[in-house]
Design a protein around this motif. Structure first.
Motif, PDB file in Angstrom:
ATOM      1  N   THR A 109       0.811  -1.215   0.000  1.00  0.00           N
ATOM      2  CA  THR A 109       0.000   0.000   0.000  1.00  0.00           C
ATOM      3  C   THR A 109       0.844   1.265   0.000  1.00  0.00           C
TER       4      THR A 109
ATOM      5  N   HIS B 221      -0.683   3.789   1.583  1.00  0.00           N
ATOM      6  CA  HIS B 221      -1.341   4.311   2.791  1.00  0.00           C
ATOM      7  C   HIS B 221      -2.180   5.560   2.535  1.00  0.00           C
TER       8      HIS B 221
ATOM      9  N   TYR C  59      -4.485  -0.099  -1.953  1.00  0.00           N
ATOM     10  CA  TYR C  59      -3.708  -1.246  -1.479  1.00  0.00           C
ATOM     11  C   TYR C  59      -3.904  -2.407  -2.440  1.00  0.00           C
TER      12      TYR C  59
ATOM     13  N   PHE D 152      -7.333   0.545   5.931  1.00  0.00           N
ATOM     14  CA  PHE D 152      -7.692   0.194   4.551  1.00  0.00           C
ATOM     15  C   PHE D 152      -9.130   0.481   4.142  1.00  0.00           C
TER      16      PHE D 152
ATOM     17  N   GLY E 167      -9.092  -1.027  -2.983  1.00  0.00           N
ATOM     18  CA  GLY E 167      -8.412  -2.313  -2.902  1.00  0.00           C
ATOM     19  C   GLY E 167      -8.364  -2.993  -4.250  1.00  0.00           C
TER      20      GLY E 167
END
Length: 136
Positions: free
Chosen positions: A66, A68, A72, A102, A107
């Motif tokens: 990731t 951040h 990710y 997350f 994602g």
């Protein structure tokens, strides 16, 4: 982060990871069976890792790459074959996708055979825009 789930512990503490278990499973997987042990170790060192443990034995794993801030990449997810069917994989994904780190990030993942599992956590198939550059 540590979460108890029935008789299982889900943790992001790398000190608990069993490298032999991770390497053995990845060696049997379709997606990582060509990685060297050194590459596996470096990938763990440079990622966020979640382990799943039953009575001290590692029975599951997930690795996250990731920035951040925006996204990710979820990878190397496995639950030991002997422990499947107990909701452990779902609980692991719930811990990851709802975590403070997350839940507000995009994602991304790749799978050949577990789309139904990931769809339960709002992942959708995006074959129109996903591209891959493979190592030669």
């Amino acid at each position: 982060m540590e979460i108890k789930f029935n008789d299982f512990l889900i943790s992001d503490n790398k000190a608990l990871l069993d490298l032999k278990t991770i390497k053995d499973f990845l060696r049997r997987s379709y997606w990582a069976n060509r990685r060297t042990e050194d590459n596996i170790e470096r990938s763990i060192e440079n990622s966020i890792c979640y382990g799943v443990y039953h009575e001290g034995k590692q029975v599951g794993y997930a690795r996250i790459i990731t920035d951040h801030a925006t996204m990710y990449y979820l990878c190397d997810v496995f639950i030991d074959e002997a422990y499947r069917g107990n909701g452990i994989g779902k609980k692991l994904l719930e811990c990851i996708t709802t975590s403070d780190d997350f839940r507000n990030l995009t994602g991304v993942l790749r799978t050949q055979d577990a789309q139904g599992l990931y769809q339960q956590f709002d992942f959708v198939t995006d074959s129109e825009s996903f591209m891959v550059r493979k190592v030669k």
